[in-house]
Write a protein that holds these residues in place. Structure first.
Motif, PDB file in Angstrom:
ATOM      1  N   ASP A 199       0.825  -1.207   0.000  1.00 29.39           N
ATOM      2  CA  ASP A 199       0.000   0.000   0.000  1.00 29.39           C
ATOM      3  C   ASP A 199       0.863   1.263   0.000  1.00 29.39           C
ATOM      4  O   ASP A 199       0.547   2.244  -0.682  1.00 29.39           O
ATOM      5  N   SER A 200       1.960   1.242   0.749  1.00 29.91           N
ATOM      6  CA  SER A 200       2.863   2.398   0.783  1.00 29.91           C
ATOM      7  C   SER A 200       3.474   2.658  -0.586  1.00 29.91           C
ATOM      8  O   SER A 200       3.606   3.816  -1.013  1.00 29.91           O
ATOM      9  N   VAL A 203       0.743   4.168  -2.865  1.00 33.19           N
ATOM     10  CA  VAL A 203       0.543   5.585  -2.545  1.00 33.19           C
ATOM     11  C   VAL A 203       1.684   6.416  -3.123  1.00 33.19           C
ATOM     12  O   VAL A 203       1.460   7.460  -3.751  1.00 33.19           O
ATOM     13  N   GLU A 248      -9.410  13.003   6.897  1.00 30.29           N
ATOM     14  CA  GLU A 248      -9.169  14.307   6.286  1.00 30.29           C
ATOM     15  C   GLU A 248     -10.371  15.173   6.599  1.00 30.29           C
ATOM     16  O   GLU A 248     -11.502  14.668   6.658  1.00 30.29           O
ATOM     17  N   LYS A 295      -4.838  14.123  -1.736  1.00 30.38           N
ATOM     18  CA  LYS A 295      -4.320  13.176  -0.751  1.00 30.38           C
ATOM     19  C   LYS A 295      -4.599  11.770  -1.263  1.00 30.38           C
ATOM     20  O   LYS A 295      -5.666  11.501  -1.815  1.00 30.38           O
ATOM     21  N   TYR A 314      -4.570   7.580  -0.351  1.00 28.17           N
ATOM     22  CA  TYR A 314      -4.550   6.532   0.660  1.00 28.17           C
ATOM     23  C   TYR A 314      -4.784   5.200  -0.031  1.00 28.17           C
ATOM     24  O   TYR A 314      -5.507   5.129  -1.031  1.00 28.17           O
ATOM     25  N   SER A 315      -4.201   4.134   0.506  1.00 30.09           N
ATOM     26  CA  SER A 315      -4.437   2.792  -0.030  1.00 30.09           C
ATOM     27  C   SER A 315      -4.543   1.804   1.128  1.00 30.09           C
ATOM     28  O   SER A 315      -3.732   1.835   2.060  1.00 30.09           O
ATOM     29  N   PHE A 316      -5.544   0.952   1.037  1.00 32.12           N
ATOM     30  CA  PHE A 316      -5.773  -0.097   2.032  1.00 32.12           C
ATOM     31  C   PHE A 316      -6.071  -1.378   1.272  1.00 32.12           C
ATOM     32  O   PHE A 316      -7.139  -1.524   0.684  1.00 32.12           O
ATOM     33  N   GLU A 348      -7.622   6.661   9.253  1.00 29.00           N
ATOM     34  CA  GLU A 348      -7.085   7.914   8.724  1.00 29.00           C
ATOM     35  C   GLU A 348      -8.253   8.871   8.519  1.00 29.00           C
ATOM     36  O   GLU A 348      -9.393   8.426   8.303  1.00 29.00           O
ATOM     37  N   MET A 402     -11.166   6.923   6.550  1.00 30.77           N
ATOM     38  CA  MET A 402     -10.659   5.838   5.712  1.00 30.77           C
ATOM     39  C   MET A 402      -9.840   4.893   6.569  1.00 30.77           C
ATOM     40  O   MET A 402      -9.245   5.309   7.548  1.00 30.77           O
ATOM     41  N   GLY A 403      -9.798   3.628   6.168  1.00 31.20           N
ATOM     42  CA  GLY A 403      -8.970   2.656   6.864  1.00 31.20           C
ATOM     43  C   GLY A 403      -9.649   1.313   6.938  1.00 31.20           C
ATOM     44  O   GLY A 403     -10.732   1.108   6.403  1.00 31.20           O
ATOM     45  N   TYR A 445      -7.992   5.605  -2.270  1.00 28.08           N
ATOM     46  CA  TYR A 445      -8.900   6.717  -2.018  1.00 28.08           C
ATOM     47  C   TYR A 445      -8.152   8.002  -2.349  1.00 28.08           C
ATOM     48  O   TYR A 445      -7.053   8.233  -1.837  1.00 28.08           O
TER      49      TYR A 445
END
Length: 176
Positions: free
Chosen positions: A38-39, A42, A136, A61, A63-65, A134, A145-146, A70
């Motif tokens: 995921d990192s 992103v 925003e 922004k 994000y990845s899960f 997470e 998110m998460g 997202y």
């Protein structure tokens, strides 16, 4: 080479953060391998977005899960579809969900205060593993998110967030 660098950077970041929690023991529903993947996702998406347009790329922004991406922010309307297409092309991406705000919605000091209040309230909710959530905040609207343990955790996080002073609305992309 860029992908290898991103992978090494993500691994180093994870190792450096391994004992730095200010509150409770961090917990994540993902495996270490998935967190690293995921990192990298992103990092690759963010590099692509900034490369396409520095200003709009920074206004987005990422994000990845588990490969679910997202995109949150207030880039220009003309950038939005390009950002989604670019994100979909990155290796490992399973889906892309954008959550756009009108340009100029802004991230004000009030939003920083609201974000701090929400984070504090989520941490105080002992039945919730808030380290995996997470958020925003734009104009008092909170995007969560998460990955969480169960649907009850999604409901609990949304309820706590809605009850926070200054919150005008909540959108949840929490994955049970």
């Amino acid at each position: 080479m860029n992908r290898l660098f991103n992978l090494v950077l993500a691994a180093a970041l994870l190792l450096s953060l391994a004992g730095c929690a200010v509150y409770s023991v961090p917990h994540d529903e993902r495996s270490v391998g998935t967190i690293v993947d995921d990192s990298v996702i992103v990092s690759d998406i963010k590099a692509d977005l900034v490369g396409m347009d520095g200003s709009d790329g920074l206004a987005t922004k990422v994000y990845s899960f588990g490969g679910r991406v997202y995109l949150v922010g207030e880039p220009s309307v003309s950038f939005r579809d390009k950002a989604v297409r670019a994100a979909r092309q990155v290796k490992g991406v399973r889906s892309v969900t954008p959550h756009w705000f009108a340009p100029g919605t802004g991230r004000t000091m009030d939003d920083t205060v609201v974000a701090t209040r929400v984070r504090t309230n989520l941490i105080a909710e002992k039945a919730l593993s808030s380290t995996q959530i997470e958020l925003e905040v734009y104009g008092g609207h909170v995007v969560l998110m998460g990955m969480v343990r169960a649907a009850a955790d999604v409901d609990r996080a949304v309820r706590v967030t809605r009850a926070t002073q200054g919150v005008r609305g909540v959108s949840s992309y929490l994955i049970p």
